[in-house]
Design a protein around this motif. Structure first.
Motif, short mmCIF file in Angstrom:
data_model
loop_
_atom_site.label_atom_id
_atom_site.label_comp_id
_atom_site.label_asym_id
_atom_site.label_seq_id
_atom_site.Cartn_x
_atom_site.Cartn_y
_atom_site.Cartn_z
N GLN A 143 0.71 -1.06 -0.04
CA GLN A 143 0.11 0.04 -0.06
C GLN A 143 0.87 1.11 0.01
N PHE A 144 1.73 1.30 0.83
CA PHE A 144 3.09 2.19 0.50
C PHE A 144 3.34 2.72 -0.58
N PRO A 160 0.86 4.89 9.39
CA PRO A 160 1.65 4.10 8.30
C PRO A 160 2.57 2.89 8.85
N PHE A 161 2.94 2.93 10.02
CA PHE A 161 3.76 1.64 10.55
C PHE A 161 2.93 0.59 11.32
N SER A 162 1.71 0.65 11.16
CA SER A 162 0.71 -0.53 11.73
C SER A 162 1.26 -1.87 11.24
N SER A 189 -0.80 10.32 10.25
CA SER A 189 -1.51 10.45 11.41
C SER A 189 -1.06 8.86 12.41
N THR A 190 -1.03 9.14 13.83
CA THR A 190 -0.58 8.00 14.45
C THR A 190 -1.00 8.15 15.85
N HIS A 191 -0.88 7.54 16.74
CA HIS A 191 -0.92 7.42 18.30
C HIS A 191 0.48 7.05 18.84
N ILE A 192 1.49 6.72 17.96
CA ILE A 192 2.98 6.35 18.43
C ILE A 192 3.55 7.41 18.62
#
Length: 302
Positions: A143-144, A160-162, A189-192
């Protein structure tokens, strides 16, 4: 040259009686790496989908690369969604090539670009596999590749790093940095929080659909002041044994700052004791500390 790669102003979205995004405003500057933060369910993905004209807002406006988010503008944007959108029964080489064609590349360009990108993300030997035969991490890297196939001016990545192992996280970050150096704007977008602290200068934080913070990350940390000091020395002065402290590896001690123990008083205690100090460093709050504090406060006030 447009002033902002993305600008949202008083963006609002409701589903039935539930307000998912509530008057959110922020902007992303050309050429920067911007962090869009929030807990799960905070409205990040809905905001991104409105910015990309996937869903329409109930209120507010969006400017994308200086224009309304029309098809000609959206062709200059790359998007990595949080959920996999790959056709499950199509070979990944064909998928990357197809989406590159959709974004305006010629047949020959799309062919060459797809092969080059699958090499770059470590999937060339799997190019004839169908998406549903890949691991989660391999699907994410595919997908990237789709998102960057047309060399977008603005790249928007949702978590993105999921699902990626540390090697692929490092590889994706290297490729993102190459795109940034080539002039692309990146918003993710992230919560990391550690990824944001490593990559971003500016951030926006939302929770329960409301904007809590927006601005320069270093300024946001400085505004909250020093929360501790770290001292590297061979011993601890006797008078500091009553302070709140934590002994860390490498002869490092972290002292919590309060009215009784200021950084100046801690330093004076070492000077008076005669213990040599190798390092004395004020510790600003981490982004994780700020994230927890801001989200908790907002929810307690709600």
């Amino acid at each position: 040259m447009h002033d902002f790669a993305l600008k949202v102003d008083e963006l609002t979205k409701t589903f039935g009686e539930r307000t998912v995004v509530d008057g959110v405003s922020f902007h992303v500057k050309p050429g920067e790496v911007f962090g869009f933060l929030g807990p799960n369910g905070s409205g990040k993905t809905t905001t991104i989908r409105m910015a990309l004209d996937i869903i329409r807002p109930n209120g507010g406006t969006v400017s994308l690369l200086g224009s309304k988010p029309e098809l000609s503008v959206l062709r200059q944007v790359g998007y990595l969604p949080e959920e996999s959108g790959l056709p499950p029964k199509v070979r990944i080489l064909d998928t990357v090539r197809y989406f590159a064609r959709l974004k305006g590349l010629s047949r020959a360009e799309a062919e060459a670009r797809a092969e080059k990108l699958l090499h770059a993300v470590g999937l060339y030997e799997h190019r004839f596999k169908k998406a549903d035969a890949l691991s989660q991490g391999m699907r994410q890297m595919t997908q990237f590749a789709v998102a960057i196939a047309h060399r977008p001016r603005l790249l928007i990545l949702d978590e993105p790093f999921s699902g990626l192992d540390p090697l692929n996280v490092k590889l994706m970050k290297q490729i993102l940095e190459e795109h940034r150096q080539a002039g692309a704007t990146i918003m993710f977008s992230t919560h990391i929080m550690s990824d944001v602290e490593e990559m971003c200068e500016r951030i926006a934080l939302i929770s329960d659909g409301k904007l809590l913070l927006f601005g320069d990350l270093a300024d946001i940390r400085r505004e909250r002041g020093v929360k501790a000091v770290q001292v590297q020395a061979e011993g601890i002065p006797e008078q500091l044994r009553t302070a709140r402290l934590q002994e860390l590896p490498g002869d490092v001690v972290e002292y919590d700052i309060d009215d009784s123990w200021t950084p100046e008083r801690i330093f004076q205690a070492y000077a008076a004791s005669g213990i040599p100090v190798d390092r004395f460093e004020r510790v600003l709050p981490s982004l994780t500390d700020i994230f927890i504090e801001e989200v908790s406060r907002a929810r307690n006030l709600a």
